[in-house]
Design an enzyme around this catalytic site. Structure first.
Site, PDB file in Angstrom:
ATOM      1  N   GLN A 101      41.442  40.016  53.155  1.00  0.00           N
ATOM      2  CA  GLN A 101      40.775  40.870  52.171  1.00  0.00           C
ATOM      3  C   GLN A 101      40.421  42.217  52.808  1.00  0.00           C
ATOM      4  OE1 GLN A 101      36.773  40.590  50.709  1.00  0.00           O
ATOM      5  NE2 GLN A 101      37.500  40.373  48.596  1.00  0.00           N
ATOM      6  N   TYR A 187      31.417  47.980  46.639  1.00  0.00           N
ATOM      7  CA  TYR A 187      31.889  48.648  47.852  1.00  0.00           C
ATOM      8  C   TYR A 187      32.706  49.898  47.491  1.00  0.00           C
ATOM      9  CZ  TYR A 187      29.925  44.525  49.936  1.00  0.00           C
ATOM     10  OH  TYR A 187      29.034  43.551  50.303  1.00  0.00           O
ATOM     11  N   ARG A 234      40.863  42.467  43.815  1.00  0.00           N
ATOM     12  CA  ARG A 234      39.663  41.799  43.304  1.00  0.00           C
ATOM     13  C   ARG A 234      38.738  42.788  42.608  1.00  0.00           C
ATOM     14  NH1 ARG A 234      34.710  38.262  45.955  1.00  0.00           N
ATOM     15  NH2 ARG A 234      35.123  36.414  44.707  1.00  0.00           N
ATOM     16  N   GLY A 332      34.015  29.566  46.191  1.00  0.00           N
ATOM     17  CA  GLY A 332      33.454  30.005  47.462  1.00  0.00           C
ATOM     18  C   GLY A 332      32.550  28.978  48.083  1.00  0.00           C
ATOM     19  N   ARG A 333      31.251  29.062  47.740  1.00  0.00           N
ATOM     20  CA  ARG A 333      30.233  28.263  48.432  1.00  0.00           C
ATOM     21  C   ARG A 333      30.554  26.783  48.603  1.00  0.00           C
ATOM     22  NH1 ARG A 333      24.766  31.518  47.032  1.00  0.00           N
ATOM     23  NH2 ARG A 333      25.994  33.312  46.424  1.00  0.00           N
TER      24      ARG A 333
HETATM   25  C1  8OZ Z   1      27.736  38.720  51.211  1.00  0.00           C
HETATM   26  C2  8OZ Z   1      27.210  39.335  52.344  1.00  0.00           C
HETATM   27  C3  8OZ Z   1      27.880  40.409  52.875  1.00  0.00           C
HETATM   28  C4  8OZ Z   1      29.040  40.898  52.286  1.00  0.00           C
HETATM   29  C5  8OZ Z   1      30.924  40.827  49.049  1.00  0.00           C
HETATM   30  C6  8OZ Z   1      31.798  41.201  51.257  1.00  0.00           C
HETATM   31  O1  8OZ Z   1      29.933  40.683  48.330  1.00  0.00           O
HETATM   32  C7  8OZ Z   1      30.786  40.779  50.529  1.00  0.00           C
HETATM   33  C8  8OZ Z   1      29.546  40.270  51.147  1.00  0.00           C
HETATM   34  C9  8OZ Z   1      28.874  39.190  50.625  1.00  0.00           C
HETATM   35  O2  8OZ Z   1      32.029  41.063  48.566  1.00  0.00           O
END
Ligand code: 8OZ
Length: 379
Positions: A101, A187, A234, A332-333
């Site tokens: 990713q 991000y 994504r 995920g989790r």
């Molecule tokens: C949790 C903690 C730090 C980064 C995301 C890459 O939310 C993350 C991330 C998740 O996509």
């Protein structure tokens, strides 16, 4: 309609099932270098029979300025390529597939994580109301407010587009089966997309057609560097994670999939709801129409697999695939404490619970020490 454990052809990737391990940041790569523990961790969860047919790696920084958290791995240097190889090999040894990713955090960073302690970069100089994870001098981790960013110049934007392409090429060198462009969760790419973070007045901001330009440029550059059928993207249309917000998410994300559709991607990965596990469909997203989003992608010629994520349990995952709402489900989790999640789901076995205090940072505890439900010879 296929079933969750039926095989699937996703671009160039032959997958043994439709169950994908979602990307999860674990902050266990000091110096941005993947470790032997990471190879163990990913290998334990790989393989369609017991685990994930496809793993999306934790978010991987594409360059030194792309980092926003302590101890996240990178993928720009020779040393990083070499350190990723055993991770990929461990996954392939179990018959699994893994994509890297590709991540630039933009403003979700801290001066202490940036080269020469500089300000993080962003479309606009607007500080996020968000926190990042930092490890202090004594090795203690904790969440701190993100630093004020500075706005990127156009030449810098173009250089970052090339950083994504470079990281994609490096991912293939390391043996990854492909890459996922991380355009979700507030991000850098999501910052360009959204009206709340992008106040630019040049060709990279303003109208929706301009705000999708960075996503389109990055994805095109990556597709030009490695084959499109090894690239996914994504998106998280309504997640407020990391202070992401937009005036008109439906219009924005339909425009986003419209520019992605002609690129021939392997898949589109959509985080539903609030992000990070909450399937809260009431707050903020009650008006978002995910089926219309996929329709917009298909109508524009998009042929990639449609991957859904966020809070799926076994019943929801089976239903989504059986009804044709999704081609792939990313979980995920539950994979943290259940490396053999597919086996447990199929056999109706109880799931182990991970300790959230061990999600970010630390060593093998809460990472590679979760047993399988039954002894097994191979994945
Ligand atoms: C949790 C903690 C730090 C980064 C995301 C890459 O939310 C993350 C991330 C998740 O996509």
């Amino acid at each position: 309609m296929p079933a969750l454990f039926d095989p699937a052809q996703v671009g160039a990737l032959q997958l043994g099932s439709r169950l994908v391990m979602a990307p999860m940041t674990r902050n266990r790569a000091p110096g941005a270098l993947p470790t032997a523990d990471m190879a163990t961790y990913y290998g334990q969860r790989a393989g369609a029979r017991e685990g994930a047919a496809l793993i999306v790696s934790e978010a991987v920084a594409i360059s030194p300025t792309a980092q926003g958290y302590s101890d996240v791995p990178g993928l720009w240097s020779d040393a990083q390529v070499a350190a990723w190889r055993p991770v990929v090999r461990a996954v392939h040894a179990r018959g699994g597939r893994i994509v890297a990713q590709l991540w630039h955090v933009g403003r979700i960073s801290h001066t202490r994580l940036q080269p020469q302690g500089q300000a993080p970069v962003a479309p606009s100089a607007i500080t996020a109301q968000a926190r990042t994870y930092l490890v202090d001098e004594n090795g203690h981790g904790g969440f701190v407010d993100t630093s004020a960013p500075r706005a990127l110049s156009e030449p810098e934007i173009l250089a970052i587009v090339q950083d994504y392409a470079h990281a994609a090429a490096r991912a293939r060198e390391a043996g990854f089966d492909g890459v996922e462009v991380h355009a979700a969760n507030g991000y850098l790419i999501d910052q360009f997309l959204r009206s709340g973070a992008n106040h630019r007045t040049d060709a990279w901001g303003g109208p929706v057609a301009n705000r999708v330009r960075f996503l389109a440029s990055v994805t095109r550059a990556v597709v030009d560097r490695i084959d499109a059928d090894r690239v996914g993207v994504r998106l998280s249309p309504v997640s407020p994670t990391n202070d992401a917000h937009d005036d008109r998410p439906q219009t924005l994300f339909e425009a986003a999939v419209h520019v992605l559709a002609p690129l021939g991607l392997a898949y589109v990965h959509v985080v539903e709801g609030q992000g990070r596990g909450a399937r809260d469909h009431q707050q903020g997203e009650k008006d978002f129409d995910y089926l219309a989003l996929r329709e917009a992608y298909r109508a524009a010629g998009g042929r990639g697999a449609w991957m859904l994520n966020n809070g799926y349990d076994f019943a929801l995952a089976q239903e989504a695939v059986a009804l044709g709402r999704a081609d792939l489900i990313a979980v995920g989790r539950p994979f943290i404490a259940n490396p053999d999640l597919a086996h447990r789901w199929r056999a109706g076995l109880p799931l182990a619970q991970a300790d959230p205090s061990q999600y970010y940072g630390g060593g093998a505890a809460g990472y590679t020490d979760f047993p399988r439900a039954l002894p097994c010879a191979a994945g």
